[in-house]
Design a protein around this motif. Structure first.
Motif, short mmCIF file in Angstrom:
data_model
loop_
_atom_site.label_atom_id
_atom_site.label_comp_id
_atom_site.label_asym_id
_atom_site.label_seq_id
_atom_site.Cartn_x
_atom_site.Cartn_y
_atom_site.Cartn_z
N UNK A 187 91.94 66.62 52.36
CA UNK A 187 90.51 66.92 52.17
C UNK A 187 89.76 65.72 51.60
N UNK A 188 90.53 64.73 51.13
CA UNK A 188 89.93 63.56 50.49
C UNK A 188 90.06 62.30 51.35
N UNK A 215 86.01 60.95 52.61
CA UNK A 215 87.03 59.94 52.89
C UNK A 215 87.04 58.88 51.80
N UNK A 216 88.10 58.94 50.99
CA UNK A 216 88.28 57.94 49.94
C UNK A 216 89.24 56.82 50.37
N UNK A 217 89.73 56.95 51.60
CA UNK A 217 90.60 55.90 52.13
C UNK A 217 91.76 55.60 51.21
N UNK A 218 92.02 54.31 51.02
CA UNK A 218 93.17 53.88 50.21
C UNK A 218 92.88 53.99 48.71
N UNK A 268 84.64 54.41 52.89
CA UNK A 268 84.36 55.54 52.01
C UNK A 268 83.17 56.33 52.54
N UNK A 269 83.36 57.63 52.71
CA UNK A 269 82.24 58.42 53.23
C UNK A 269 82.34 59.87 52.78
N UNK A 315 81.80 60.93 43.56
CA UNK A 315 83.00 60.09 43.45
C UNK A 315 82.89 58.75 44.17
N UNK A 316 82.23 58.72 45.31
CA UNK A 316 82.17 57.45 46.06
C UNK A 316 81.33 56.42 45.30
N UNK A 317 80.17 56.87 44.78
CA UNK A 317 79.34 55.95 43.99
C UNK A 317 80.10 55.45 42.75
#
Length: 285
Positions: free
Chosen positions: A116-117, A148-151, A5-6, A96-98
């Protein structure tokens, strides 16, 4: 923070605020809108039931505020079933990542927003040349690289249903971004519009700070397809919403909403579309 996640390298706190910042409005018993600096998040679900979702994820650096607003409404340690995005611009995914790491919950967005995500593609550069003031001029400072929210991010179901939100359906309302969506509930005609239209003139710094109301098209400096944006507003106006929560500005209802939306549809080229700018198609006028 989870390795996969980044945020983009250009991610940073943006020192923009309004008199609405920190203010929450109970729009309906199960629809709560809270302003983070200049943008709204929504908690949808009845506080008694503990079944709820978060729509959009605020500005960079706002995760503590979002968690505390959530716990205030739903109780200590409560967490949404999911975060559902209207679109992926920085002011709608800022924390969002936090939040994903804290709550360990999935994110849903339209499939056209996924590049974009998931670190595949940047949004088009904002256009600081659109007339109308200081916010547009500041827009090159806004984070624009993909996160980058990955999966952790999934696409919204193709049948129009919204995960964990029975009664709501998602509506594709592109223009501001390719995969922008709004959410509508038939039984009380409640609309969560995102940035398909907003209730403040977002390119005017004075109006952003004072939150002066007025139904307007999507924020100009980030909108790249004005024909699609106009078609999206027509689609939402045809639903005859009774109340609307927009991405920016105060919630709006009743006659003010009905007449404001009708006027926006009829005069979109005059009210919403900039006179000039790099995303203005010569055929519009």
């Amino acid at each position: 923070m989870d390795k996969e996640l980044s945020y983009g390298d250009d991610y940073k706190f943006i020192p923009a605020t309004s008199i609405g910042s920190g203010v929450g409005v109970s729009v309906l018993p199960d629809l709560y809108c809270h302003t983070i600096q200049i943008v709204n998040i929504c908690l949808v679900g009845n506080p008694e039931s503990k079944e709820f979702v978060l729509i959009d994820a605020g500005m960079p650096g706002s995760s503590d505020e979002i968690i505390s607003v959530t716990e205030e409404r739903f109780g200590a340690g409560s967490r949404p079933k999911a975060i559902i995005l209207t679109h992926g611009h920085f002011d709608h995914v800022g924390a969002i990542i936090e939040l994903v790491n804290h709550w360990q919950i999935p994110v849903f967005a339209h499939e056209y927003e996924l590049p974009y995500l998931t670190d595949k593609q940047s949004y088009p550069e904002p256009d600081p040349t659109v007339e109308g003031g200081m916010v547009a001029k500041m827009s090159p400072l806004f984070p624009n690289e993909p996160i980058n929210l990955g999966a952790n991010v999934e696409k919204l179901p193709p049948d129009g249903s919204v995960p964990y939100l029975p009664g709501f359906r998602w509506i594709h309302t592109p223009g501001h971004t390719p995969g922008h969506v709004s959410f509508f509930r038939e039984n009380d005609r409640a609309l969560i519009a995102g940035d398909a239209f907003i209730n403040v003139k977002q390119d005017s710094l004075y109006k952003v700070i004072t939150q002066e109301q007025g139904i307007n098209g999507p924020p100009r400096y980030f909108t790249t397809d004005w024909q699609a944006a106009w078609a999206s507003v027509k689609k939402l106006e045809a639903l005859k919403p009774s109340v609307a929560v927009t991405g920016h500005g105060l919630p709006i209802s009743g006659d003010q909403l009905t007449t404001g939306l009708k006027k926006l549809v009829n005069e979109f080229d005059r009210i919403a579309i900039p006179d000039h700018g790099k995303y203005i198609d010569g055929n519009l006028h």
